[in-house]
Scaffold this active site. Structure first.
Site, short mmCIF file in Angstrom:
data_model
loop_
_atom_site.label_atom_id
_atom_site.label_comp_id
_atom_site.label_asym_id
_atom_site.label_seq_id
_atom_site.Cartn_x
_atom_site.Cartn_y
_atom_site.Cartn_z
N ASN A 73 0.82 -1.21 0.00
CA ASN A 73 0.00 0.00 0.00
C ASN A 73 0.86 1.26 0.00
O ASN A 73 0.59 2.22 -0.74
CB ASN A 73 -0.92 0.02 1.22
CG ASN A 73 -2.06 -0.98 1.12
OD1 ASN A 73 -2.31 -1.55 0.05
ND2 ASN A 73 -2.75 -1.20 2.22
N ARG A 390 -9.34 -4.91 -15.05
CA ARG A 390 -8.22 -5.75 -14.63
C ARG A 390 -8.66 -7.20 -14.73
O ARG A 390 -9.80 -7.53 -14.42
CB ARG A 390 -7.79 -5.47 -13.19
CG ARG A 390 -7.35 -4.05 -12.90
CD ARG A 390 -6.79 -3.93 -11.49
NE ARG A 390 -6.73 -2.55 -11.04
CZ ARG A 390 -5.72 -1.71 -11.30
NH1 ARG A 390 -4.72 -2.14 -12.04
NH2 ARG A 390 -5.76 -0.48 -10.85
N ARG A 421 -3.94 1.65 -13.96
CA ARG A 421 -2.59 1.82 -13.42
C ARG A 421 -1.99 0.51 -12.94
O ARG A 421 -2.61 -0.26 -12.21
CB ARG A 421 -2.60 2.84 -12.28
CG ARG A 421 -1.20 3.23 -11.82
CD ARG A 421 -1.23 4.24 -10.71
NE ARG A 421 -1.64 5.56 -11.18
CZ ARG A 421 -2.68 6.21 -10.70
NH1 ARG A 421 -3.44 5.67 -9.76
NH2 ARG A 421 -2.98 7.41 -11.16
N HIS A 451 -14.12 2.21 -16.00
CA HIS A 451 -13.94 1.44 -14.77
C HIS A 451 -15.13 0.51 -14.49
O HIS A 451 -15.10 -0.27 -13.55
CB HIS A 451 -13.74 2.42 -13.60
CG HIS A 451 -13.34 1.79 -12.31
ND1 HIS A 451 -14.17 1.76 -11.20
CD2 HIS A 451 -12.20 1.15 -11.95
CE1 HIS A 451 -13.55 1.14 -10.21
NE2 HIS A 451 -12.37 0.76 -10.62
N TYR A 484 -11.41 -10.49 -2.51
CA TYR A 484 -12.18 -9.26 -2.27
C TYR A 484 -13.65 -9.61 -2.04
O TYR A 484 -14.16 -10.58 -2.60
CB TYR A 484 -12.12 -8.32 -3.48
CG TYR A 484 -10.76 -7.79 -3.86
CD1 TYR A 484 -9.60 -8.13 -3.17
CD2 TYR A 484 -10.63 -6.94 -4.96
CE1 TYR A 484 -8.37 -7.63 -3.54
CE2 TYR A 484 -9.39 -6.43 -5.34
CZ TYR A 484 -8.26 -6.79 -4.64
OH TYR A 484 -7.04 -6.30 -5.01
N ARG A 580 -14.31 1.91 3.74
CA ARG A 580 -13.12 1.12 4.10
C ARG A 580 -11.88 1.97 4.27
O ARG A 580 -11.12 1.81 5.22
CB ARG A 580 -12.86 0.07 3.01
CG ARG A 580 -11.70 -0.88 3.33
CD ARG A 580 -11.24 -1.60 2.07
NE ARG A 580 -10.46 -0.76 1.20
CZ ARG A 580 -10.44 -0.87 -0.13
NH1 ARG A 580 -11.21 -1.74 -0.74
NH2 ARG A 580 -9.67 -0.07 -0.85
N HIS A 608 -14.73 -4.45 -0.83
CA HIS A 608 -14.61 -3.82 -2.15
C HIS A 608 -15.95 -3.47 -2.78
O HIS A 608 -16.01 -2.71 -3.74
CB HIS A 608 -13.82 -4.76 -3.07
CG HIS A 608 -13.32 -4.11 -4.32
ND1 HIS A 608 -13.89 -4.33 -5.57
CD2 HIS A 608 -12.30 -3.24 -4.53
CE1 HIS A 608 -13.23 -3.64 -6.48
NE2 HIS A 608 -12.26 -2.96 -5.88
#
Length: 716
Positions: A73, A390, A421, A451, A484, A580, A608
Site C-alpha cells: 500500500n 483488470r 494503473r 472502470h 475481495y 473502508r 470492495h
C-alpha cells in the site's frame, strides 16, 4: 570524507528524528473545520491494516500477510499520491486543500505519519519473526556468525555488481529493485539481484523447521568476505521508488495512437523522478549521503529503518504452508454454486426466470465464467459485449472464452482499459491477443478511464433479441474474486438490458448525451443523481417522513456529495456510511454532522463492494456500483450504478449485508470527529458480530433464514 561527514551530520539532524511512539491519529490529525485531508486519511487506513498484523486473534501467517500489505500500500501511495504532492510543491506550494493544508504543510505531516507507521511495522515484523520461529518457520535477517554461510554461498543466485570511483555519478538504477551499496576507500559497488524473487532463499530444513534467508541482509553482513581484497567501510541495502503517475500526452488528439502512448509512458516509469529512497540500516550510514546527493534528493525523501526492504513478498509467503501449518492461516472459504445452475445446462433459462445475486468470495466466480462460456458456445447467442479493467495477468479464463466466442462466429466487442494503473502492459497484451483472435477491441477513450464492470449477451429468442447482463462491483479477475468482497448481478430485465445497450453504444460513439432509464452512469448522470437522492431524503425528513441513507464504498472525498450529506445531517436524516479507506467527511461534528456515522471494516478479505441505499419515502432504493464517491469516479471515469429491483435480493442486501456490516463489533472501527478510529464499544453481554464470518456462514448454510432462503433448496 570529513566534509561529507559534516554535511551528513547536518542532514542527519533533519532526517533522523525518532518517530513518535503514539498511535497515528491520536493527537495530531490535521483536520480542517469541515474535512479531513485525503492523504492523511489514507495513511490512517493503512494504520488500520497494520493493526491486523498486531492483532493476536488473527492467525500468525495472516498477520505476516498484513505486514506485506502495508508495504504494498505504501509503495503505491508514494509512487502516485506523494508524486503528485511533490509536483504541487514545485508548481503551487501555497495552494490550499479543502482541509486548509498547503502542500508544504502536508508534506511534513505525511513524512511524520509514515515514520510512525514504518516504526510500528518494524516492531510488528520483529515480533512475528519470533513467533514464527516458535512455530517451526524461520526468516533469517541477521548473519553475525558463519552458521549458514556455506549453504548460502552454494545456493547464491546470480547477482550484478557495478564498481565506480568515489565522486563519480551513481550508475543508472532502474525500477524498484533492491540494491546493496558497498563503500570502499576510493570506490564503491552497487549490487543487484538479477531476479528480485531470488532475494528470499529457502535453506535446508533442520528438525522440521523450515528456514529462509533474506539474501540482501546476508550480503550486508558478509560484504568483507565477498570482497576479500578490499576494505569495506560500510554497507547498506537501498531501494528507490519513482513517480508512477506518468501522464499520457495528447491522448485526446489521436486516440488511435493510445496503445503506443501508453507503452511509451509506462516505459518511462523505470527512470522517472525518485520520490523515496529507502535505506535498510540500523543507523544513517555516511555513504548514504553520496547516494542521496547523486540522486539529487532532499532529506524529506530519505527513509531509514532497521527493517528489510520491500516486504510485499510476505503477501504470498503463507501459500508455502497451506498443507503444513493450517492453524497459522485462515481456513479456506469454499465458494458456493447454485445447484440449479450446475444441473440446468441452460444458464439463460435460469436468469430469464429470476435475477441472481452473487456475493463473492462466498459465491463462486465460476458462475460468471460459466455465463460467458455458455454464451461462447450457444448457437442462439449472436453478440457479446464486455468491459475489462483488470484480469488475470496470464491464462485469464475470461480472455480465453472471449477468443473462443469469436472463433465460434459470435460478434465479440471488448473495451479494455489500457490506462488501468500498473496493469497497462497486461491490458495492452490482452488487447493484441484479442484482436488476433478476431475480437473487435474498441478504440480507447483518451480523456476517461472505463472502470465499469459489465457483460452483455445478446441472444435470439422467438426471432427477438434478448439481452442478458452481468454487472459487478469488482473486476473480472478470477484471483481477486477470492480475495475481495464484491457483488454481481445477473439479470434479463428488459429495461436494464436496453440501458446496457445504450452504454455499450456510448463507449463506441463517445456520446455522453445518452438518457438512461435504470442505470446511473458517469460521466452522464451518476453524480447529479446521488446528490439528488440525498436531497430527496432531506425533503422527506422535512415533510415528516422517515429518511435514511446507507452507503458502502472504498473511499469518500467528493466535496459536493459531502456538503450535501452535511446538509442532510443538519435536517435530521440518519446517515450510516461504511467507508473502508479514505474518508474526507468529518462525522459527529457539532452543528455539522451529528447524524452521520462512519464505519470502517478491515478483515481477511478486502472490502470492495459499493452499495447505495436511500429510504426514498419507503421505496427503499438500492444500487450496486463500481464507483466510489470520489471526483475521479464521477467526472473522469465511465462508471455504472445499477438498481436492485428484485425484492428478495434487495432485502438480502439491506437486511443481511448492510445490517451485519453495521452491527460488526469485531473488525469494525468508528471514525471520530478528530480523525482517529475507535473500536466499537459493546455491552458486556453483547453478541459478537464479525460480518465477513457471518456472510461465510450464511453461504455455508445455503442462505437459510435470509431473504434468499428460496435458494437453499438449490444450493449444494
Amino acid at each position: 570524507m570529513n566534509n561529507i561527514k559534516y554535511q551528513w551530520l547536518s542532514l542527519n539532524k533533519i532526517i533522523s528524528k525518532t518517530a513518535r511512539e503514539e498511535n497515528a491519529g491520536e493527537n495530531d490529525n490535521f483536520a480542517g473545520d469541515r474535512f479531513f485531508n485525503r492523504d492523511i486519511s489514507w495513511l490512517s487506513f493503512n494504520d488500520r491494516v497494520l493493526a491486523e498484523s498486531e492483532n493476536q486473534n488473527v492467525p500468525l501467517l495472516e498477520r505476516l500477510f498484513f505486514v506485506g500489505i502495508v508495504s504494498s500500500n505504501l509503495d503505491e501511495f508514494f509512487t502516485v499520491r506523494v508524486s503528485e504532492l511533490l509536483r504541487l510543491l514545485r508548481v503551487s506550494p501555497k495552494k490550499q486543500y479543502p482541509d486548509a493544508l498547503t502542500p508544504e504543510a502536508l508534506a511534513l505531516h505525511v513524512r511524520e505519519r509514515v515514520l510512525q507507521q514504518k516504526s510500528r511495522q518494524a516492531k510488528s515484523f520483529n515480533v512475528l519473526l519470533k513467533e514464527l520461529a516458535n512455530n517451526g518457520i524461520q526468516i533469517l535477517t541477521s548473519f553475525e556468525n558463519e552458521e549458514f554461510d556455506k549453504e548460502i554461498e552454494k545456493k547464491l543466485p546470480e547477482i550484478d555488481i557495478c564498481f565506480s570511483q568515489l565522486g563519480t555519478p551513481i550508475p543508472a538504477l532502474y525500477g524498484s529493485d533492491i540494491h546493496i551499496f558497498v563503500h570502499f576507500h576510493d570506490e564503491y559497488a552497487v549490487i543487484r539481484f538479477k531476479k528480485i524473487q531470488d532475494r528470499l532463499l529457502e535453506l535446508s530444513s533442520v528438525d522440521g523447521v523450515r528456514r529462509f534467508a533474506l539474501l540482501e541482509r546476508w550480503i550486508m553482513f558478509k560484504a568483507q568476505k565477498l570482497f576479500k581484497n578490499k576494505q569495506v567501510l560500510g554497507t547498506f541495502a537501498f531501494r528507490l521508488l519513482r513517480n508512477a503517475d506518468i501522464p499520457i500526452y495528447n491522448v485526446e488528439e489521436n486516440e488511435d495512437d493510445m496503445e503506443r502512448k501508453v507503452v511509451s509512458a509506462v516505459s518511462k516509469r523505470s527512470s522517472s523522478r525518485v520520490v523515496r529512497l529507502e535505506i535498510d540500516s540500523s543507523k544513517y550510514p555516511d555513504s548514504a549521503l553520496l547516494l542521496a546527493t547523486s540522486l539529487r534528493l532532499d532529506s524529506a525523501s530519505i527513509y531509514r529503518f532497521d527493517l528489510p526492504l520491500n516486504l510485499r513478498f510476505l503477501t504470498s509467503f503463507k501459500q508455502l504452508f497451506t498443507k503444513t501449518h493450517e492453524k497459522l492461516i485462515y481456513p479456506p472459504v469454499n465458494p458456493k454454486v447454485p445447484l440449479i445452475l450446475k444441473k440446468n445446462p441452460d444458464i439463460f433459462s435460469v436468469i430469464r426466470n429470476q435475477d441472481i445475486i452473487l456475493h463473492h468470495p462466498y459465491d463462486s466466480f465460476d458462475i460468471v465464467i460459466d455465463f460467458l462460456n455458455q454464451a461462447s458456445k450457444d448457437p442462439a447467442v449472436t453478440e457479446i459485449f464486455h468491459t475489462l479493467y483488470r484480469t488475470n495477468n496470464i491464462e485469464s479464463p475470461i480472455i480465453k472464452i472471449l477468443k473462443k466466442a469469436a472463433k465460434n462466429g459470435k460478434k465479440v466487442m471488448v473495451y479494455i482499459e489500457l490506462k488501468a494503473r500498473f496493469d497497462e502492459m497486461n491490458n495492452v497484451m490482452h488487447a493484441k491477443d484479442l484482436r488476433k483472435a478476431g475480437v473487435e477491441v474498441i478504440t480507447p477513450i483518451g480523456k476517461y478511464k472505463v472502470h465499469s464492470k459489465l457483460t452483455m449477451i445478446t441472444r435470439t429468442e422467438n426471432e427477438k433479441s434478448v439481452r442478458y447482463v452481468h454487472m459487478g462491483t469488482g473486476n473480472y479477475h478470477a484471483v481477486t474474486a477470492k480475495q475481495y468482497t464484491d457483488l454481481g448481478l445477473l439479470t434479463a430485465h428488459e429495461g436494464i438490458g436496453a440501458d446496457a445497450l445504450k452504454y455499450c453504444e456510448m463507449l463506441q460513439t463517445r456520446d455522453v448525451k445518452q438518457k438512461f432509464d435504470y442505470l446511473l452512469v458517469s460521466p452522464v448522470n451518476l453524480h447529479n443523481k446521488i446528490v439528488s437522492m440525498i436531497e430527496n431524503e432531506i425533503k422527506n425528513k422535512e415533510s415528516g417522513k422517515k429518511a435514511h441513507i446507507i452507503a458502502k464504498m472504498n473511499a469518500l472525498s467528493d466535496i459536493k456529495v459531502i456538503e450535501t450529506l452535511y446538509k442532510a445531517s443538519k435536517a435530521g436524516v440518519k446517515i450510516d456510511l461504511i467507508v473502508r479507506g479514505t474518508c474526507c467527511l468529518k462525522p459527529h461534528a457539532a452543528g455539522l454532522s451529528e447524524n452521520i456515522k462512519v464505519t470502517s471494516i478491515i478483515d481477511r478479505f478486502l472490502e470492495h463492494s459499493r452499495i447505495y441505499y436511500f429510504h426514498a419515502g419507503g421505496e427503499k432504493k438500492v444500487y450496486l456500483s463500481s464507483a466510489d464517491w470520489r471526483p475521479r469516479n464521477f467526472i473522469r471515469r465511465y462508471e455504472i450504478a445499477f438498481p436492485v429491483l428484485d425484492s428478495n435480493i434487495k432485502h438480502y442486501i439491506t437486511d443481511t449485508i448492510l445490517y451485519n456490516s453495521l452491527k460488526d463489533n469485531i473488525k469494525a472501527t468508528i471514525l471520530q470527529p478528530n480523525g482517529s478510529y475507535r473500536q466499537v464499544s459493546t455491552l458486556k453481554n453483547a453478541v459478537p458480530v464479525r460480518s465477513q464470518f457471518v456472510f461465510e456462514e450464511i453461504a455455508r448454510k445455503c442462505y437459510k433464514d435470509t431473504h434468499l432462503c428460496g435458494r437453499s433448496k438449490i444450493f449444494e
